[in-house]
Enzyme design. Sequence first.
Site, PDB file in Angstrom:
ATOM      1  N   ILE A 123      28.179 -78.251 -15.340  1.00  0.00           N
ATOM      2  CA  ILE A 123      27.877 -77.092 -14.495  1.00  0.00           C
ATOM      3  C   ILE A 123      28.729 -77.180 -13.239  1.00  0.00           C
ATOM      4  CG2 ILE A 123      25.793 -78.228 -13.540  1.00  0.00           C
ATOM      5  CD1 ILE A 123      24.684 -75.259 -13.300  1.00  0.00           C
ATOM      6  N   ALA A 124      29.436 -76.086 -12.935  1.00  0.00           N
ATOM      7  CA  ALA A 124      30.370 -76.096 -11.811  1.00  0.00           C
ATOM      8  C   ALA A 124      29.929 -75.091 -10.749  1.00  0.00           C
ATOM      9  CB  ALA A 124      31.774 -75.769 -12.326  1.00  0.00           C
ATOM     10  N   THR A 126      29.762 -76.437  -7.102  1.00  0.00           N
ATOM     11  CA  THR A 126      30.391 -76.884  -5.858  1.00  0.00           C
ATOM     12  C   THR A 126      31.897 -76.609  -5.826  1.00  0.00           C
ATOM     13  OG1 THR A 126      28.748 -78.630  -5.822  1.00  0.00           O
ATOM     14  CG2 THR A 126      30.613 -78.896  -4.334  1.00  0.00           C
ATOM     15  N   PRO A 128      35.628 -77.008  -3.142  1.00  0.00           N
ATOM     16  CA  PRO A 128      36.116 -77.841  -2.032  1.00  0.00           C
ATOM     17  C   PRO A 128      35.575 -77.360  -0.682  1.00  0.00           C
ATOM     18  CG  PRO A 128      37.901 -77.328  -3.548  1.00  0.00           C
ATOM     19  CD  PRO A 128      36.714 -76.546  -4.025  1.00  0.00           C
ATOM     20  N   GLY A 131      29.378 -76.559  -0.627  1.00  0.00           N
ATOM     21  CA  GLY A 131      28.460 -77.226  -1.554  1.00  0.00           C
ATOM     22  C   GLY A 131      27.042 -76.767  -1.294  1.00  0.00           C
ATOM     23  N   PHE A 156      33.848 -82.134  -7.672  1.00  0.00           N
ATOM     24  CA  PHE A 156      32.718 -83.066  -7.875  1.00  0.00           C
ATOM     25  C   PHE A 156      31.956 -82.745  -9.170  1.00  0.00           C
ATOM     26  CE2 PHE A 156      32.212 -82.772  -2.958  1.00  0.00           C
ATOM     27  CZ  PHE A 156      33.256 -83.656  -2.752  1.00  0.00           C
ATOM     28  N   GLN A 243      14.370 -78.373 -11.910  1.00  0.00           N
ATOM     29  CA  GLN A 243      14.372 -79.468 -12.893  1.00  0.00           C
ATOM     30  C   GLN A 243      15.503 -80.457 -12.595  1.00  0.00           C
ATOM     31  OE1 GLN A 243      12.926 -78.802 -16.871  1.00  0.00           O
ATOM     32  NE2 GLN A 243      14.826 -79.595 -17.709  1.00  0.00           N
ATOM     33  N   GLU A 244      16.621 -79.941 -12.077  1.00  0.00           N
ATOM     34  CA  GLU A 244      17.743 -80.825 -11.706  1.00  0.00           C
ATOM     35  C   GLU A 244      17.280 -81.821 -10.630  1.00  0.00           C
ATOM     36  OE1 GLU A 244      21.454 -78.857 -10.871  1.00  0.00           O
ATOM     37  OE2 GLU A 244      22.324 -80.624  -9.930  1.00  0.00           O
ATOM     38  N   GLY A 366      21.582 -80.956  -4.270  1.00  0.00           N
ATOM     39  CA  GLY A 366      21.036 -80.459  -2.994  1.00  0.00           C
ATOM     40  C   GLY A 366      20.761 -81.655  -2.114  1.00  0.00           C
TER      41      GLY A 366
HETATM   42  C1  LIG Z   1      28.958 -87.876  -7.927  1.00  0.00           C
HETATM   43  C2  LIG Z   1      28.714 -86.416  -7.692  1.00  0.00           C
HETATM   44  C3  LIG Z   1      28.439 -85.598  -8.763  1.00  0.00           C
HETATM   45  C4  LIG Z   1      28.233 -84.220  -8.560  1.00  0.00           C
HETATM   46  N1  LIG Z   1      28.046 -83.387  -9.642  1.00  0.00           N
HETATM   47  C5  LIG Z   1      28.069 -82.043  -9.446  1.00  0.00           C
HETATM   48  C6  LIG Z   1      28.061 -81.157 -10.560  1.00  0.00           C
HETATM   49  O1  LIG Z   1      28.001 -81.561 -11.721  1.00  0.00           O
HETATM   50  N2  LIG Z   1      28.145 -79.826 -10.321  1.00  0.00           N
HETATM   51  C7  LIG Z   1      28.218 -79.309  -9.057  1.00  0.00           C
HETATM   52  O2  LIG Z   1      28.310 -78.088  -8.914  1.00  0.00           O
HETATM   53  N3  LIG Z   1      28.219 -80.129  -7.989  1.00  0.00           N
HETATM   54  C8  LIG Z   1      28.152 -81.475  -8.139  1.00  0.00           C
HETATM   55  N4  LIG Z   1      28.179 -82.317  -7.061  1.00  0.00           N
HETATM   56  C9  LIG Z   1      28.256 -81.729  -5.713  1.00  0.00           C
HETATM   57  C10 LIG Z   1      26.999 -81.901  -4.889  1.00  0.00           C
HETATM   58  O3  LIG Z   1      25.954 -81.126  -5.394  1.00  0.00           O
HETATM   59  C11 LIG Z   1      27.381 -81.547  -3.445  1.00  0.00           C
HETATM   60  O4  LIG Z   1      28.222 -82.581  -2.962  1.00  0.00           O
HETATM   61  C12 LIG Z   1      26.178 -81.374  -2.552  1.00  0.00           C
HETATM   62  O5  LIG Z   1      25.456 -80.216  -2.895  1.00  0.00           O
HETATM   63  C13 LIG Z   1      26.562 -81.284  -1.064  1.00  0.00           C
HETATM   64  O6  LIG Z   1      27.567 -80.353  -0.847  1.00  0.00           O
HETATM   65  P1  LIG Z   1      28.880 -80.764   0.012  1.00  0.00           P
HETATM   66  O7  LIG Z   1      29.400 -82.014  -0.575  1.00  0.00           O
HETATM   67  O8  LIG Z   1      29.760 -79.582   0.090  1.00  0.00           O
HETATM   68  O9  LIG Z   1      28.298 -81.105   1.439  1.00  0.00           O
HETATM   69  P2  LIG Z   1      28.106 -80.086   2.656  1.00  0.00           P
HETATM   70  O10 LIG Z   1      27.366 -78.894   2.191  1.00  0.00           O
HETATM   71  O11 LIG Z   1      29.421 -79.894   3.326  1.00  0.00           O
HETATM   72  O12 LIG Z   1      27.165 -80.943   3.603  1.00  0.00           O
HETATM   73  C14 LIG Z   1      27.658 -81.953   4.485  1.00  0.00           C
HETATM   74  C15 LIG Z   1      26.481 -82.464   5.322  1.00  0.00           C
HETATM   75  O13 LIG Z   1      25.931 -81.386   6.087  1.00  0.00           O
HETATM   76  C16 LIG Z   1      24.549 -81.273   5.850  1.00  0.00           C
HETATM   77  N5  LIG Z   1      24.111 -79.873   5.872  1.00  0.00           N
HETATM   78  C17 LIG Z   1      24.678 -78.812   5.228  1.00  0.00           C
HETATM   79  N6  LIG Z   1      23.954 -77.705   5.436  1.00  0.00           N
HETATM   80  C18 LIG Z   1      22.902 -78.064   6.207  1.00  0.00           C
HETATM   81  C19 LIG Z   1      21.773 -77.372   6.761  1.00  0.00           C
HETATM   82  N7  LIG Z   1      21.567 -76.069   6.529  1.00  0.00           N
HETATM   83  N8  LIG Z   1      20.898 -78.066   7.518  1.00  0.00           N
HETATM   84  C20 LIG Z   1      21.069 -79.382   7.749  1.00  0.00           C
HETATM   85  N9  LIG Z   1      22.089 -80.102   7.237  1.00  0.00           N
HETATM   86  C21 LIG Z   1      22.992 -79.460   6.485  1.00  0.00           C
HETATM   87  C22 LIG Z   1      24.346 -81.859   4.457  1.00  0.00           C
HETATM   88  O14 LIG Z   1      22.994 -82.275   4.259  1.00  0.00           O
HETATM   89  C23 LIG Z   1      25.346 -83.009   4.472  1.00  0.00           C
HETATM   90  O15 LIG Z   1      24.759 -84.129   5.082  1.00  0.00           O
HETATM   91  C24 LIG Z   1      28.309 -83.686  -7.232  1.00  0.00           C
HETATM   92  C25 LIG Z   1      28.561 -84.539  -6.159  1.00  0.00           C
HETATM   93  C26 LIG Z   1      28.781 -85.884  -6.371  1.00  0.00           C
HETATM   94  C27 LIG Z   1      29.092 -86.739  -5.187  1.00  0.00           C
END
Ligand SMILES: Cc1cc2nc3c(=O)[nH]c(=O)nc-3n(C[C@H](O)[C@H](O)[C@H](O)COP(=O)(O)OP(=O)(O)OC[C@H]3O[C@@H](n4cnc5c(N)ncnc54)[C@H](O)[C@@H]3O)c2cc1C
Length: 381
Positions: A123-124, A126, A128, A131, A156, A243-244, A366
């Site tokens: 599932i995609a 996220t 760059p 997220g 990711f 569920q995720e 999340g």
């Molecule tokens: C190993 C791995 C596997 C993954 N697998 C998948 C996958 O299969 N599919 C997919 O789509 N994604 C996947 N992800 C992505 C993952 O879901 C995201 O990294 C995650 O949702 C956070 O998004 P971001 O990295 O853009 O962080 P950001 O959204 O940039 O957040 C950075 C920081 O800011 C904080 N922050 C952001 N908004 C708020 C707010 N409103 N209030 C307070 N704090 C906040 C966050 O909590 C975090 O600490 C994966 C990530 C990893 C590392």
Amino acid sequence: MKHPYLTEDHEIFRKSLKRFLEKEAVPFYEQWEEERMIPRSLWRKMGEQGFLCPDLDEQYGGSGVDWGFSVVVNEELERVGSGLVGMGLHNDIVVPYINSFGSKEQKQRWLPRCVTGELITAIAMTEPGTGSDLANIKTTAKLDGDHYIVNGQKTFITNGIQSDLILVACKTNPNAVPKHKGVSLLLVERDTPGFSRGRKLNKVGLHSQDTAELIFEDCKVPKENLLGEEGKGFLYMMDKLQQERLLVAIAAQTAAEVMLKGTIDYVKSREAFGKPISQFQNTQFKMAEMATEVEMGRAFLDQLIAEHIDGQNVVTKVSMAKWRLTDTAKKIAGECLQFHGGYGYMEEYEIARRFRDIQVSSIYAGTNEIMKTIIAKNLGL
Ligand SMILES: Cc1cc2nc3c(=O)[nH]c(=O)nc-3n(C[C@H](O)[C@H](O)[C@H](O)COP(=O)(O)OP(=O)(O)OC[C@H]3O[C@@H](n4cnc5c(N)ncnc54)[C@H](O)[C@@H]3O)c2cc1C
């Protein structure tokens, strides 16, 4: 520990899965960590034995059993190693989208091969640039005749390199107000023109798990690959993310149980100052504190799983379990590593790998901060 939603049938299933994993996964796990990949052959073997998507309807090749069997699968995969998380994602995150929102034709076309392990899903969501703020994704899908033309980049993505079928969140209406109403979900197949894989990402932990970037450049996706209705993608994600998050909570709880048990064994066998380190009061108090946290986490989680299986609205409690159990597991990982002394810092000891692997649990599905915003909102704040 007994779970309230599990019967003797689940335990028989667990025993046979354990036996299977002891033969087919445990002896090779360290090698897969080094190779940074789980072989496709394990997916096929899991499928052959009925360990993929057991809760799916029999008409699609599943066993039609309750979700308690999926809980067993996730717990046993986590006991082997967190790098197997991509299988849980396939079984209990991606396939349920197709099962819940897919057309009959889509289900017949893809689900049977998801059960056999011939098709690996991803599932995609996220990107760059975004997220947490999912409504703000930039990947677009523009309808042109019989196809959507998809442009954008994802990052990711779990199972990113190996996946054959990817559920991609994109904007079919970039000008929608509110923004989330412009999000739709498209199923993109492996050889779709304009779809390519980017880098296989080099992670702090979960080394055997395949995580990658995906690129869409004028990618031509047949319009019949739209999942459900246009503009409803965000609602579908908010539904299935529950569920995720529960899966992440289950994995974190299981990891905490494994780390604590391993550490109790270690402190009994390691001696310092002429006696086992388990005899020091600091060790005993820390073990008592961790055992209490683990036991209380298990009670909350089991109740929550039972409510989820029962079809209740669990949004607030899932958010609570996700942040709290992952936070606790991270603390337990640190404490347990400390009790291993220098050996805890050596790769030969499982605690070192678990300490690395658990870090991501407060980030993906999340972040824990996002979980707290959901809880606060549901408290009326
Ligand atoms: C190993 C791995 C596997 C993954 N697998 C998948 C996958 O299969 N599919 C997919 O789509 N994604 C996947 N992800 C992505 C993952 O879901 C995201 O990294 C995650 O949702 C956070 O998004 P971001 O990295 O853009 O962080 P950001 O959204 O940039 O957040 C950075 C920081 O800011 C904080 N922050 C952001 N908004 C708020 C707010 N409103 N209030 C307070 N704090 C906040 C966050 O909590 C975090 O600490 C994966 C990530 C990893 C590392």
